[in-house]
Motif scaffolding. Structure first.
Motif, PDB file in Angstrom:
ATOM      1  N   GLY A 437       2.238   8.957   1.397  1.00 35.48           N
ATOM      2  CA  GLY A 437       1.368   8.840   0.235  1.00 35.48           C
ATOM      3  C   GLY A 437       0.539  10.111   0.136  1.00 35.48           C
ATOM      4  N   ASP A 438      -0.160  10.252  -0.979  1.00 32.57           N
ATOM      5  CA  ASP A 438      -1.026  11.424  -1.124  1.00 32.57           C
ATOM      6  C   ASP A 438      -2.161  11.369  -0.104  1.00 32.57           C
ATOM      7  N   GLY A 439      -2.563  10.151   0.282  1.00 31.17           N
ATOM      8  CA  GLY A 439      -3.598  10.024   1.301  1.00 31.17           C
ATOM      9  C   GLY A 439      -3.114  10.495   2.659  1.00 31.17           C
ATOM     10  N   GLY A 440      -2.035   9.904   3.136  1.00 27.53           N
ATOM     11  CA  GLY A 440      -1.525  10.226   4.476  1.00 27.53           C
ATOM     12  C   GLY A 440      -1.067  11.669   4.612  1.00 27.53           C
ATOM     13  N   VAL A 462       6.162  13.204  -1.304  1.00 28.06           N
ATOM     14  CA  VAL A 462       4.785  12.716  -1.391  1.00 28.06           C
ATOM     15  C   VAL A 462       4.672  11.843  -2.641  1.00 28.06           C
ATOM     16  N   PHE A 463       4.428  10.548  -2.427  1.00 30.86           N
ATOM     17  CA  PHE A 463       4.249   9.617  -3.548  1.00 30.86           C
ATOM     18  C   PHE A 463       2.764   9.637  -3.909  1.00 30.86           C
ATOM     19  N   ASN A 464       2.479  10.224  -5.045  1.00 30.85           N
ATOM     20  CA  ASN A 464       1.094  10.523  -5.406  1.00 30.85           C
ATOM     21  C   ASN A 464       0.567   9.550  -6.457  1.00 30.85           C
ATOM     22  N   ASP A 465      -0.304   8.633  -6.028  1.00 27.64           N
ATOM     23  CA  ASP A 465      -0.945   7.712  -6.969  1.00 27.64           C
ATOM     24  C   ASP A 465      -2.436   8.026  -7.104  1.00 27.64           C
ATOM     25  N   GLY A 466      -2.850   9.173  -6.558  1.00 25.34           N
ATOM     26  CA  GLY A 466      -4.249   9.585  -6.703  1.00 25.34           C
ATOM     27  C   GLY A 466      -5.222   8.670  -5.973  1.00 25.34           C
ATOM     28  N   ALA A 467      -4.723   7.955  -4.994  1.00 21.16           N
ATOM     29  CA  ALA A 467      -5.598   6.964  -4.340  1.00 21.16           C
ATOM     30  C   ALA A 467      -5.105   6.620  -2.939  1.00 21.16           C
ATOM     31  N   PHE A 468      -6.029   6.109  -2.132  1.00 20.01           N
ATOM     32  CA  PHE A 468      -5.630   5.311  -0.985  1.00 20.01           C
ATOM     33  C   PHE A 468      -5.212   3.981  -1.609  1.00 20.01           C
ATOM     34  N   GLY A 469      -3.986   3.981  -2.148  1.00 18.32           N
ATOM     35  CA  GLY A 469      -3.565   2.909  -3.040  1.00 18.32           C
ATOM     36  C   GLY A 469      -3.624   1.542  -2.387  1.00 18.32           C
ATOM     37  N   ASN A 470      -3.290   1.498  -1.119  1.00 12.86           N
ATOM     38  CA  ASN A 470      -3.273   0.208  -0.438  1.00 12.86           C
ATOM     39  C   ASN A 470      -4.677  -0.383  -0.362  1.00 12.86           C
TER      40      ASN A 470
HETATM   41 MG   LIG Z   1      -1.840   7.108  -2.426  1.00 12.49          MG
END
Ligand SMILES: [Mg+2]
Ligand SMILES: Cc1ncc(C[n+]2csc(CCOP(=O)(O)OP(=O)(O)O)c2C)c(N)n1
Length: 553
Positions: A437-440, A462-470
């Motif tokens: 993820g973008d976070g990790g 990198v799967f980028n959702d602009g967030a610590f999505g979880n």
């Molecule tokens: Mg994310």
């Protein structure tokens, strides 16, 4: 340290502690050291320079990168791997990787510097001094020792490596004071690797287990990380018994996912509920014990390298201690001539039913299908603590052992990229794919510099959702949408990758990802970063944390 002045033959040439240590690593088949230098370890790096025809030094940009790379190399090869860092902050920077190696039973050897021998424990404020470094390390690994003089080096390396490979495997650490690395003594030829003690098999337990398996009406095999070296045996037992094989994170790939008897969590839980005998191979059985429940109608047979493991949660019907492979061979012998009607049709139907439920994770599945279509069967997938990773544990077909690397119970965000870099460095013959993820990713993305510097052809998506999505989804669903500490300001990932000298591109959907992966896997001279912009994804948790199926009153 006494300086001996006797004249020496070449067989007794003087050697420093550092030289003796490096020679011992080479004798034990270690051909790479992942490292970040500093004054405490200068003689070690000088010894590595002089032995560079036999051992490569891969320097990283942060100590966590060095330790994760050693971890990834160990997981991908099943062989001991080493890293070297300075004491104090260097040790602590590597500590999350050491913790993960411990949780994953991975044979990683840390060579950790120390302040001058005579100053240890005095609190004088030497560079990188840390209170009770040895005590801190002792909490992280099962074997730790300090090399106090050149003559101890070879034996301590041999002991550390034996400890890493004996019983439940795991990491070890050798400390060495900065003034000891450079001390020399006349030394004889090095020490060969020590023999590994083989626990003798408990014949009664083997007979009992074979009898129980032969009589089982609904047997289930659960494969953990300790089964990765016994894939043919697990496969054969599964065939003989027509027993499904449940694997989640660490056991994926032990039985090829194309076999209808290969199951992950949701169907595994149903089968756990029906089973009369469970054969647990190299697994803690965490989900079964802590979530799905046990009762007196379930007999559990444990196969484990760690003699303490089987009793930890509940006494098993039988405990078989040792390497999985020889034990499973004996169980197969005990079942010779055993025949059962095929469960293929039943299992195919049940797989299809579960799959219909899992189709709720369609956005993740689309990307996983693109990945599986391009990643060769022996390519290595390195998981992360991200939406695509959670789905991969349930849904990515895995065909071979040691091709699905998942961090196990630590579920340590940010482990993936640098671990994958080590796996790709150690296995240059196959493509390795890291997902993040973008976070990790930004935990270790600085190691893109290492990938470029050492021409490591890793592909990272990198799967980028602009967030610590979880975290965000949990706050939305369970905390009244009170959003805090989850939105991320990100770099432009494509330009970020390019600025390191990596190839980089953006893929906006599964088809574009597939095409980008095809290009990436052809490159063998450096890293590729693929950014996939994504939106929120459906929660996987109902398929992971599921209610009890046994022992319900
Ligand atoms: Mg994310
Ligand atoms: C070392 C560590 N710190 C924090 C967490 C808690 N955590 C789990 S998932 C997650 C968010 C991950 O964000 P990202 O990598 O962007 O993946 P996404 O959920 O957005 O797909 C966090 C902070 C963790 N698992 N490990």
């Amino acid at each position: 340290m006494t300086q001996r002045n006797e004249s020496v033959s070449p067989a007794h040439a003087r050697m420093t502690t550092a030289e003796a240590t490096v020679r011992a690593l080479i004798v034990h088949g270690i051909d790479t050291i992942y490292a970040l230098p500093g004054i405490h370890n200068d003689p070690l790096f000088d010894a590595l320079f002089r032995a560079s025809d036999q051992i490569r030094t891969i320097h990283t940009r942060h100590e966590q990168g060095a330790a994760y790379m050693a971890l990834g190399a160990a997981l991908a090869t099943a062989k001991p791997q080493a890293y070297a860092v300075v004491p104090g902050p260097g040790l602590l920077n590597s500590a999350a990787a050491l913790l993960t190696a411990y949780g994953m039973n991975a044979p990683v050897l840390g060579l950790i510097g120390q302040i001058s021998q005579s100053a240890i424990g005095r609190g004088l404020g030497h560079l990188h001094e840390i209170r009770d470094q040895r005590g801190i390390i002792d909490r992280l690994v099962d074997f730790c020792a300090r090399i106090r003089e050149p003559g101890e080096a070879a034996a301590l390396v041999a002991e550390a490596i034996r400890a890493m490979r004996t019983g439940r495997p795991g990491p070890a650490v050798l400390e060495c004071a900065m003034d000891v690395w450079g001390r020399s003594l006349p030394m004889t030829a090095g020490m060969p690797p020590l023999a590994l003690p083989q626990p003798s098999l408990d014949e009664d337990a083997i007979r009992d287990a074979s009898r129980r398996l032969a009589a089982a009406k609904r047997p289930l095999i659960v494969a953990g990380g300790g089964a990765q070296g016994a894939s043919p045996e697990v496969t054969e037992l599964s065939r003989l018994l027509q027993a499904p094989v449940l694997a989640y994170r660490r056991g994926r790939g032990v039985l090829d996912s194309r076999d209808p008897l290969s199951v992950t969590l949701p169907l595994g839980r149903e089968l756990w509920g029906e089973a009369d005998v469970v054969l647990a191979v190299g697994t803690r059985l965490f989900y079964g014990f802590t979530q799905w429940g046990i009762d007196s109608n379930l007999a559990i047979i444990r196969v484990d390298a760690d003699p303490e493991e089987p009793e930890r949660f509940a006494a098993p019907a039988a405990a078989l201690i040792g390497d999985a492979r020889p034990i499973l061979c004996r169980l197969i012998e005990g079942l010779s001539g055993h025949r059962r009607p095929s469960r293929r049709a039943e299992m195919e139907g049940r797989q299809a039913d579960i799959r219909r439920k899992l189709d709720k994770l369609a956005p993740q599945i689309g990307f996983l299908e693109a990945i599986r279509a391009e990643l060769p069967e022996d390519g290595i997938f390195v998981d992360e603590v991200t939406q695509i990773g959670f789905a991969a544990r349930l849904l990515l077909p895995v065909h071979k052992p040691r091709t699905f690397l998942s961090p196990g119970y630590q579920d340590n965000l940010g482990w993936g990229f640098a671990t994958a870099l080590g796996a790709q460095h150690a296995r240059g013959d196959v493509p390795v794919l890291s997902i993040s993820g973008d976070g990790g990713f930004l935990f270790t993305s600085n190691e893109l510099a290492t990938a470029v510097r050492h021409r490591i052809p890793l592909t990272v998506v990198v799967f980028n959702d602009g967030a610590f999505g979880n975290v965000r989804r949990i706050q939305e669903e369970h905390y009244g949408n009170r959003l805090i500490a989850n939105d991320l300001a990100n770099p432009d990932f494509v330009r970020y990758g390019q600025s390191f000298g990596a190839e980089a591109e953006r893929a906006r959907n599964p088809a574009e990802l597939r095409a980008a992966l095809r290009r990436a896997f052809k490159r063998r001279d450096g890293p590729t970063l693929i950014e996939v912009p994504v939106g929120p994804m459906p929660s996987p948790w109902e398929f992971i944390h599921m209610p009890r199926v046994r022992g319900i009153r």
